[in-house]
Design a protein around this motif. Structure first.
Motif, PDB file in Angstrom:
ATOM      1  N   SER A 132       0.808  -1.221   0.000  1.00  0.00           N
ATOM      2  CA  SER A 132       0.000   0.000   0.000  1.00  0.00           C
ATOM      3  C   SER A 132       0.843   1.273   0.000  1.00  0.00           C
ATOM      4  O   SER A 132       0.411   2.303  -0.528  1.00  0.00           O
ATOM      5  N   SER A 133       2.039   1.228   0.586  1.00  0.00           N
ATOM      6  CA  SER A 133       2.868   2.436   0.651  1.00  0.00           C
ATOM      7  C   SER A 133       3.265   2.909  -0.746  1.00  0.00           C
ATOM      8  O   SER A 133       3.357   4.115  -0.998  1.00  0.00           O
ATOM      9  N   GLU A 134       3.497   1.967  -1.664  1.00  0.00           N
ATOM     10  CA  GLU A 134       3.859   2.361  -3.027  1.00  0.00           C
ATOM     11  C   GLU A 134       2.686   3.011  -3.748  1.00  0.00           C
ATOM     12  O   GLU A 134       2.870   3.917  -4.562  1.00  0.00           O
ATOM     13  N   TYR A 135       1.480   2.548  -3.464  1.00  0.00           N
ATOM     14  CA  TYR A 135       0.307   3.180  -4.051  1.00  0.00           C
ATOM     15  C   TYR A 135       0.101   4.566  -3.463  1.00  0.00           C
ATOM     16  O   TYR A 135      -0.306   5.503  -4.153  1.00  0.00           O
ATOM     17  N   GLY A 136       0.381   4.716  -2.173  1.00  0.00           N
ATOM     18  CA  GLY A 136       0.197   6.008  -1.520  1.00  0.00           C
ATOM     19  C   GLY A 136       1.150   7.071  -2.038  1.00  0.00           C
ATOM     20  O   GLY A 136       0.774   8.246  -2.168  1.00  0.00           O
ATOM     21  N   THR A 137       2.390   6.685  -2.333  1.00  0.00           N
ATOM     22  CA  THR A 137       3.387   7.649  -2.813  1.00  0.00           C
ATOM     23  C   THR A 137       3.387   7.787  -4.327  1.00  0.00           C
ATOM     24  O   THR A 137       3.997   8.714  -4.867  1.00  0.00           O
ATOM     25  N   GLY A 138       2.724   6.870  -5.024  1.00  0.00           N
ATOM     26  CA  GLY A 138       2.728   6.899  -6.490  1.00  0.00           C
ATOM     27  C   GLY A 138       3.904   6.181  -7.109  1.00  0.00           C
ATOM     28  O   GLY A 138       4.018   6.105  -8.341  1.00  0.00           O
ATOM     29  N   MET A 139       4.795   5.631  -6.278  1.00  0.00           N
ATOM     30  CA  MET A 139       5.965   4.934  -6.794  1.00  0.00           C
ATOM     31  C   MET A 139       5.609   3.636  -7.511  1.00  0.00           C
ATOM     32  O   MET A 139       6.426   3.079  -8.245  1.00  0.00           O
ATOM     33  N   LEU A 165       4.113  -8.583  -7.744  1.00  0.00           N
ATOM     34  CA  LEU A 165       3.403  -9.026  -6.547  1.00  0.00           C
ATOM     35  C   LEU A 165       3.971 -10.343  -6.025  1.00  0.00           C
ATOM     36  O   LEU A 165       4.088 -10.536  -4.802  1.00  0.00           O
ATOM     37  N   THR A 166       4.339 -11.241  -6.922  1.00  0.00           N
ATOM     38  CA  THR A 166       4.957 -12.499  -6.499  1.00  0.00           C
ATOM     39  C   THR A 166       6.249 -12.233  -5.736  1.00  0.00           C
ATOM     40  O   THR A 166       6.506 -12.839  -4.690  1.00  0.00           O
ATOM     41  N   LEU A 182      -1.298 -12.395   4.362  1.00  0.00           N
ATOM     42  CA  LEU A 182      -2.717 -12.063   4.188  1.00  0.00           C
ATOM     43  C   LEU A 182      -2.912 -10.552   4.210  1.00  0.00           C
ATOM     44  O   LEU A 182      -3.671  -9.995   3.401  1.00  0.00           O
ATOM     45  N   ALA A 183      -2.213  -9.869   5.116  1.00  0.00           N
ATOM     46  CA  ALA A 183      -2.287  -8.411   5.184  1.00  0.00           C
ATOM     47  C   ALA A 183      -1.729  -7.783   3.910  1.00  0.00           C
ATOM     48  O   ALA A 183      -2.249  -6.780   3.414  1.00  0.00           O
ATOM     49  N   LEU A 184      -0.673  -8.377   3.364  1.00  0.00           N
ATOM     50  CA  LEU A 184      -0.097  -7.892   2.105  1.00  0.00           C
ATOM     51  C   LEU A 184      -1.124  -7.980   0.982  1.00  0.00           C
ATOM     52  O   LEU A 184      -1.279  -7.041   0.186  1.00  0.00           O
ATOM     53  N   ALA A 185      -1.843  -9.099   0.918  1.00  0.00           N
ATOM     54  CA  ALA A 185      -2.871  -9.272  -0.110  1.00  0.00           C
ATOM     55  C   ALA A 185      -3.998  -8.258   0.066  1.00  0.00           C
ATOM     56  O   ALA A 185      -4.481  -7.674  -0.910  1.00  0.00           O
ATOM     57  N   VAL A 186      -4.420  -8.044   1.308  1.00  0.00           N
ATOM     58  CA  VAL A 186      -5.473  -7.068   1.584  1.00  0.00           C
ATOM     59  C   VAL A 186      -5.000  -5.662   1.209  1.00  0.00           C
ATOM     60  O   VAL A 186      -5.749  -4.867   0.629  1.00  0.00           O
ATOM     61  N   GLY A 187      -3.741  -5.345   1.531  1.00  0.00           N
ATOM     62  CA  GLY A 187      -3.184  -4.048   1.158  1.00  0.00           C
ATOM     63  C   GLY A 187      -3.141  -3.845  -0.342  1.00  0.00           C
ATOM     64  O   GLY A 187      -3.395  -2.744  -0.845  1.00  0.00           O
ATOM     65  N   SER A 188      -2.839  -4.922  -1.068  1.00  0.00           N
ATOM     66  CA  SER A 188      -2.817  -4.837  -2.535  1.00  0.00           C
ATOM     67  C   SER A 188      -4.209  -4.612  -3.090  1.00  0.00           C
ATOM     68  O   SER A 188      -4.384  -3.871  -4.073  1.00  0.00           O
ATOM     69  N   MET A 189      -5.211  -5.231  -2.492  1.00  0.00           N
ATOM     70  CA  MET A 189      -6.580  -5.068  -2.985  1.00  0.00           C
ATOM     71  C   MET A 189      -7.172  -3.709  -2.628  1.00  0.00           C
ATOM     72  O   MET A 189      -7.830  -3.073  -3.446  1.00  0.00           O
ATOM     73  N   LEU A 190      -6.931  -3.243  -1.395  1.00  0.00           N
ATOM     74  CA  LEU A 190      -7.520  -1.982  -0.954  1.00  0.00           C
ATOM     75  C   LEU A 190      -6.697  -0.766  -1.367  1.00  0.00           C
ATOM     76  O   LEU A 190      -7.234   0.342  -1.495  1.00  0.00           O
ATOM     77  N   ARG A 191      -5.379  -0.941  -1.515  1.00  0.00           N
ATOM     78  CA  ARG A 191      -4.462   0.129  -1.940  1.00  0.00           C
ATOM     79  C   ARG A 191      -4.476   1.323  -0.988  1.00  0.00           C
ATOM     80  O   ARG A 191      -4.197   2.453  -1.399  1.00  0.00           O
ATOM     81  N   HIS A 192      -4.815   1.103   0.253  1.00  0.00           N
ATOM     82  CA  HIS A 192      -4.886   2.198   1.228  1.00  0.00           C
ATOM     83  C   HIS A 192      -4.392   1.661   2.569  1.00  0.00           C
ATOM     84  O   HIS A 192      -4.974   0.716   3.112  1.00  0.00           O
ATOM     85  N   SER A 193      -3.325   2.253   3.080  1.00  0.00           N
ATOM     86  CA  SER A 193      -2.667   1.719   4.278  1.00  0.00           C
ATOM     87  C   SER A 193      -3.596   1.682   5.481  1.00  0.00           C
ATOM     88  O   SER A 193      -3.743   0.636   6.129  1.00  0.00           O
ATOM     89  N   LEU A 245      -7.268  -8.682  -9.259  1.00  0.00           N
ATOM     90  CA  LEU A 245      -7.525  -7.239  -9.314  1.00  0.00           C
ATOM     91  C   LEU A 245      -6.326  -6.484  -9.869  1.00  0.00           C
ATOM     92  O   LEU A 245      -6.479  -5.440 -10.504  1.00  0.00           O
ATOM     93  N   LEU A 246      -5.131  -7.002  -9.651  1.00  0.00           N
ATOM     94  CA  LEU A 246      -3.917  -6.341 -10.111  1.00  0.00           C
ATOM     95  C   LEU A 246      -3.909  -6.177 -11.626  1.00  0.00           C
ATOM     96  O   LEU A 246      -3.453  -5.163 -12.160  1.00  0.00           O
TER      97      LEU A 246
END
Length: 263
Positions: A89-96, A111-112, A168-179, A257-258
């Motif tokens: 999620s941090s990469e989505y938050g910063t745009g990186m 993601l793998t 599991l938290a990593l997967a949820v972070g990838s789906m929600l894209r919000h920390s 979703l990715l």
């Protein structure tokens, strides 16, 4: 064409190893990793050693020497959950994440690599801290009163359980894209099943649901793994299997979703 341009820079085909190296560089160079893993180690080892210092050899007649680590893991698992969310999620938050996907257009590979690097890091740190507490406890409380309960399984299963919670938290972070949203969702997934059974037991119709929820929530699952509630001899294996299935399903959703979303 005879005059076709040829780059003087050698071009190599990228592979998963390149993505793994990239993700390892990311995870070890950000402050959030050092802080969350540092707090995790302080909680598991610190609380574990404090608990071990208050016990004697007779307390380990029928439980493993890794029991003190359980008390630290109850809090420490939150650190791995937080780190798992931040890995994506941090990469989505910063745009990186745009730069990451530009460098590696194969999104599934990114993601793998995140999952593999995070899981190995989390498992080594968690299993290592449980092992350290177990060794320290056995040296502090060795004696004829102490039993000979095998505890290697608690190191492997305990480390695997909390590491899978992080994945599991990593997967949820990838789906929600919000920390904040992903961390809140994961805390709810861990804490609500531990609290809700007390209310569900009030009604006869929901007693069976309350019992299942009580058996499979994160805290009681760890307790079974460490032998605190292992009367059935399963030592938390069913709980671990359920977490594996849930994590695999969540990762499947994250991968699906990715590929469908824009960055």
């Amino acid at each position: 064409m005879a005059n076709a341009y040829t780059s003087p820079i050698p071009v190599k085909k990228t592979h998963l190893g390149n993505a793994l190296a990239s993700e390892w560089t990311k995870i070890k160079s950000v402050r959030s990793t050092m802080w969350t893993l540092g707090i995790f180690l302080a909680l598991v080892i610190g609380i574990g050693l404090l608990a071990a210092a208050q016990t004697g050899p007779e307390d380990y007649a029928d439980v493993p020497f890794t029991i003190p680590a359980f008390f630290g893991l109850m809090l420490g698992q939150i650190c791995l959950i937080t780190l798992g969310v931040l890995v994506t999620s941090s990469e989505y938050g910063t745009g990186m994440i745009r730069t990451t996907f530009t460098a590696s257009p194969q999104r599934y590979r990114v993601l793998t690599a995140k999952v593999v690097v995070f899981f190995i890091t989390a498992f080594v740190v968690s299993a290592g801290s449980i092992l350290l507490v177990g060794l320290a406890t056995s040296s502090m409380n060795s004696g004829p009163e102490a039993g000979d309960v095998a505890w290697a399984g608690t190191v492997l299963k305990g480390g695997l359980y909390v590491s899978l919670l992080g994945v599991l938290a990593l997967a949820v972070g990838s789906m929600l894209r919000h920390s904040a949203g992903a961390i809140t969702a994961m805390l709810g997934l861990v804490l609500v099943p531990a609290i809700l059974p007390g209310f569900l037991m009030i009604w006869k119709s929901t007693e069976s649901l309350a019992e299942k929820m009580s058996d499979y929530n994160a805290i009681n699952s760890l307790a079974k793994i460490f032998g605190l509630d292992g009367v059935d001899g399963s030592h938390g294996t069913p709980q671990l299997v359920v977490l594996v299935v849930v994590t695999v399903l969540a990762l499947g959703g994250a991968f699906a979703l990715l590929e469908k979303r824009d960055v």
